[in-house]
Design a protein around this motif. Structure first.
Motif, PDB file in Angstrom:
ATOM      1  N   ALA A  29       0.021-105.741  79.780  1.00 57.68           N
ATOM      2  CA  ALA A  29      -1.149-106.320  79.120  1.00 57.68           C
ATOM      3  C   ALA A  29      -2.215-105.256  78.859  1.00 57.68           C
ATOM      4  O   ALA A  29      -3.408-105.522  78.948  1.00 57.68           O
ATOM      5  N   GLU A  31      -4.493-102.624  76.662  1.00 54.75           N
ATOM      6  CA  GLU A  31      -5.195-102.750  75.380  1.00 54.75           C
ATOM      7  C   GLU A  31      -5.229-101.408  74.662  1.00 54.75           C
ATOM      8  O   GLU A  31      -5.685-100.411  75.214  1.00 54.75           O
ATOM      9  N   SER A  33      -6.390 -99.898  70.802  1.00 56.24           N
ATOM     10  CA  SER A  33      -7.057-100.246  69.546  1.00 56.24           C
ATOM     11  C   SER A  33      -7.143 -99.021  68.645  1.00 56.24           C
ATOM     12  O   SER A  33      -7.009 -97.888  69.103  1.00 56.24           O
ATOM     13  N   VAL A  46      -6.782-104.478  67.405  1.00 56.71           N
ATOM     14  CA  VAL A  46      -6.536-104.327  68.838  1.00 56.71           C
ATOM     15  C   VAL A  46      -5.195-104.974  69.191  1.00 56.71           C
ATOM     16  O   VAL A  46      -4.816-106.001  68.624  1.00 56.71           O
ATOM     17  N   ASN A  47      -4.505-104.338  70.120  1.00 57.32           N
ATOM     18  CA  ASN A  47      -3.242-104.843  70.652  1.00 57.32           C
ATOM     19  C   ASN A  47      -3.443-105.009  72.159  1.00 57.32           C
ATOM     20  O   ASN A  47      -3.656-104.025  72.853  1.00 57.32           O
ATOM     21  N   LYS A  48      -3.389-106.235  72.647  1.00 59.98           N
ATOM     22  CA  LYS A  48      -3.623-106.500  74.070  1.00 59.98           C
ATOM     23  C   LYS A  48      -2.325-106.780  74.828  1.00 59.98           C
ATOM     24  O   LYS A  48      -2.348-107.345  75.912  1.00 59.98           O
ATOM     25  N   LYS A  49      -1.205-106.354  74.240  1.00 63.13           N
ATOM     26  CA  LYS A  49       0.106-106.587  74.862  1.00 63.13           C
ATOM     27  C   LYS A  49       0.880-105.287  75.017  1.00 63.13           C
ATOM     28  O   LYS A  49       2.109-105.282  74.987  1.00 63.13           O
ATOM     29  N   SER A  50       0.188-104.187  75.197  1.00 64.31           N
ATOM     30  CA  SER A  50       0.847-102.885  75.315  1.00 64.31           C
ATOM     31  C   SER A  50       1.374-102.687  76.731  1.00 64.31           C
ATOM     32  O   SER A  50       0.683-102.966  77.701  1.00 64.31           O
ATOM     33  N   MET A 177      -6.463 -99.751  80.132  1.00 60.68           N
ATOM     34  CA  MET A 177      -5.385-100.460  80.804  1.00 60.68           C
ATOM     35  C   MET A 177      -5.621-100.464  82.311  1.00 60.68           C
ATOM     36  O   MET A 177      -6.122 -99.499  82.859  1.00 60.68           O
TER      37      MET A 177
END
Length: 182
Positions: A29, A31, A33, A46-50, A177
């Motif tokens: 989870a 983040e 961006s 933004v990607n909150k599933k990295s 993260m």
């Protein structure tokens, strides 16, 4: 399920079976961006599933994400990003695999400025990169912050001449993260 698959892929990617007693920290989870700013347009997502993993003894780090998990404030912009620029069906993930240069003992609480050198893969192209960041260790978890820049042309991301002035030559990428002990 996606989280388990992402972490499983990262574990395989880093050959965790060969690690022995070293400590492993991870998240699914994280983040990540990016930000592009020109006089004509500001673009951010933004990607909150990295997913991310750090192996302490070898100081290896890996980050992986699905391109389609980037969320934009404008749905049309998100659609263009995935279909026209990133070709997400053909190149579904981006990843970084590298090593922290500084010798830091992440089992001890503290704030550690770090530099990771490794390979960044975007749009099917892999290039060497250096990423500067900070790791804050509580002894039980790690908070990772990082920043670097990417030139879309270096990763064969084609920008049509009609919109070239709307996209910055250098895209700012940052991440935050919290990785927990596995």
């Amino acid at each position: 399920m996606k989280s388990i698959l992402t972490l499983s892929a990262l574990l395989f990617f880093l050959h965790v079976g060969e690690v022995g007693a070293q400590t492993l920290y991870g998240t699914s989870a994280g983040e990540v961006s990016f930000f592009s700013d020109t006089p004509l347009e500001t673009i951010e997502a933004v990607n909150k599933k990295s997913g991310a993993i750090i192996k302490t003894a070898s100081q290896e780090i890996a980050v992986q994400m699905k391109i389609t998990d980037f969320v934009f404030p404008n749905k049309l912009m998100q659609e263009h990003f995935n279909e026209n620029y990133m070709e997400s069906e053909k190149y579904p993930t981006a990843s970084f695999k590298g090593k922290i240069k500084e010798q830091v003992d992440l089992s001890k609480a503290g704030t550690y400025p770090v530099t990771a050198e490794g390979s960044l893969t975007i749009h099917g192209v892999t290039k060497p990169v250096t990423v500067k960041g900070t790791i804050i260790s509580s002894g039980n978890d790690l908070k990772l912050d990082f920043k670097f820049q990417v030139k879309p042309e270096e990763y064969q991301i084609e920008v049509p001449s009609l919109v070239i002035t709307k996209i910055a030559e250098l895209i700012d990428v940052s991440g935050k993260m919290t990785l927990v002990k596995k």
